[in-house]
Design a protein around this motif. Structure first.
Motif, PDB file in Angstrom:
ATOM      1  N   PHE A  83       0.820  -1.203   0.000  1.00 26.32           N
ATOM      2  CA  PHE A  83       0.000   0.000   0.000  1.00 26.32           C
ATOM      3  C   PHE A  83       0.857   1.258   0.000  1.00 26.32           C
ATOM      4  N   GLY A  84       0.300   2.308  -0.601  1.00 24.81           N
ATOM      5  CA  GLY A  84       0.885   3.629  -0.542  1.00 24.81           C
ATOM      6  C   GLY A  84      -0.136   4.620  -0.011  1.00 24.81           C
ATOM      7  N   GLU A  85       0.270   5.892   0.098  1.00 23.18           N
ATOM      8  CA  GLU A  85      -0.622   6.957   0.584  1.00 23.18           C
ATOM      9  C   GLU A  85      -1.307   6.529   1.882  1.00 23.18           C
ATOM     10  N   ILE A  86      -0.519   6.141   2.848  1.00 18.64           N
ATOM     11  CA  ILE A  86      -1.054   5.629   4.109  1.00 18.64           C
ATOM     12  C   ILE A  86      -1.297   6.791   5.071  1.00 18.64           C
ATOM     13  N   ARG A  87      -2.500   6.844   5.624  1.00 17.61           N
ATOM     14  CA  ARG A  87      -2.862   7.872   6.597  1.00 17.61           C
ATOM     15  C   ARG A  87      -3.449   7.196   7.829  1.00 17.61           C
ATOM     16  N   ILE A  88      -2.936   7.544   9.004  1.00 17.04           N
ATOM     17  CA  ILE A  88      -3.388   6.930  10.254  1.00 17.04           C
ATOM     18  C   ILE A  88      -3.781   8.031  11.227  1.00 17.04           C
ATOM     19  N   GLU A  89      -4.981   7.920  11.791  1.00 20.83           N
ATOM     20  CA  GLU A  89      -5.469   8.884  12.769  1.00 20.83           C
ATOM     21  C   GLU A  89      -5.757   8.172  14.089  1.00 20.83           C
TER      22      GLU A  89
END
Length: 223
Positions: A148-154
């Motif tokens: 995966f790319g463009e990984i965003r974690i909140e």
């Protein structure tokens, strides 16, 4: 994936147009049978499936969603890789995991109460599985390794509600895989643990109703 009795699936169906096809999978067929009986989920296709070996062709879906399931995978990177495999190019993978135990105090109280019953051999399910995969750096590395790319974690704080301290204790001690660890130590283990956990929760928050802090990690990644 890991749809269980369909809570997240129902939210998806309610938020999507009827033109969007939804397939719900879970390893446990009984869970899916329960979900399939809910009228709101009538448009959904249900399929028993292992998240580590999905029975779908490559690039079959525009999005894959997994709510509080990936922490139970025997091999999380393999599960993420399967999600990547069945996504079309540019597709989205959305998943949530519980944050660390200290930020989820009812679960922490239950773990401590249960551990005190068997100090020489404390059951470790709560800390090991549902709350054992809370490191954003590890999650990011696992998703990247799966392609995966463009990984965003909140981090997402919220309020957890239960009708009573006892109901919360029953959910963990009798209604989760913790039960098997308790029964392995004592056939009466679930009952003993339920009582101990109820006392611990009530001592901190009262007998109920409860409204206590919880916190999760929510990740979005692109295929």
């Amino acid at each position: 994936m890991a749809a269980g009795t369909g809570l997240a699936t129902a939210a998806l169906v309610a938020g999507l147009t009827p033109a969007v096809a939804v397939t719900a999978t879970d390893l446990n067929q009984a869970m899916l049978d329960c979900a399939a009986r809910k009228p709101a989920l009538a448009p959904v296709t249900f399929r028993q499936a292992d998240a580590l070996a999905l029975p779908f062709p490559d690039a079959a879906f525009d999005a894959v969603v997994c709510q509080f399931g990936a922490m139970f995978y025997p091999d999380r990177r393999r599960g993420h890789a399967e999600a990547r495999r069945v996504l079309r190019p540019g597709g989205r993978y959305l998943l949530s995991l519980w944050d660390r135990l200290a930020l989820n105090p009812v679960a922490a109280l239950i773990q401590d109460a249960v551990a005190a019953l068997w100090p020489a051999d404390p059951p470790g399910f709560i800390g090991r599985a549902p709350f054992g995969h809370h490191d954003p750096a590890v999650l990011r590395a696992d998703l990247a390794a799966a392609g995966f790319g463009e990984i965003r974690i909140e981090t997402v704080p919220a309020t957890w509600r239960s009708a009573s301290a006892r109901e919360a204790a029953i959910g963990y001690c009798r209604g989760s895989p913790l039960r098997a660890e308790l029964e392995a130590r004592d056939p009466e283990g679930p009952a003993r643990a339920t009582e101990a956990a109820t006392r611990a929760i009530a001592a901190r928050y009262g007998e109920g109703p409860l409204a206590t802090p919880i916190q999760a990690l929510v990740a979005e990644a692109r295929g």
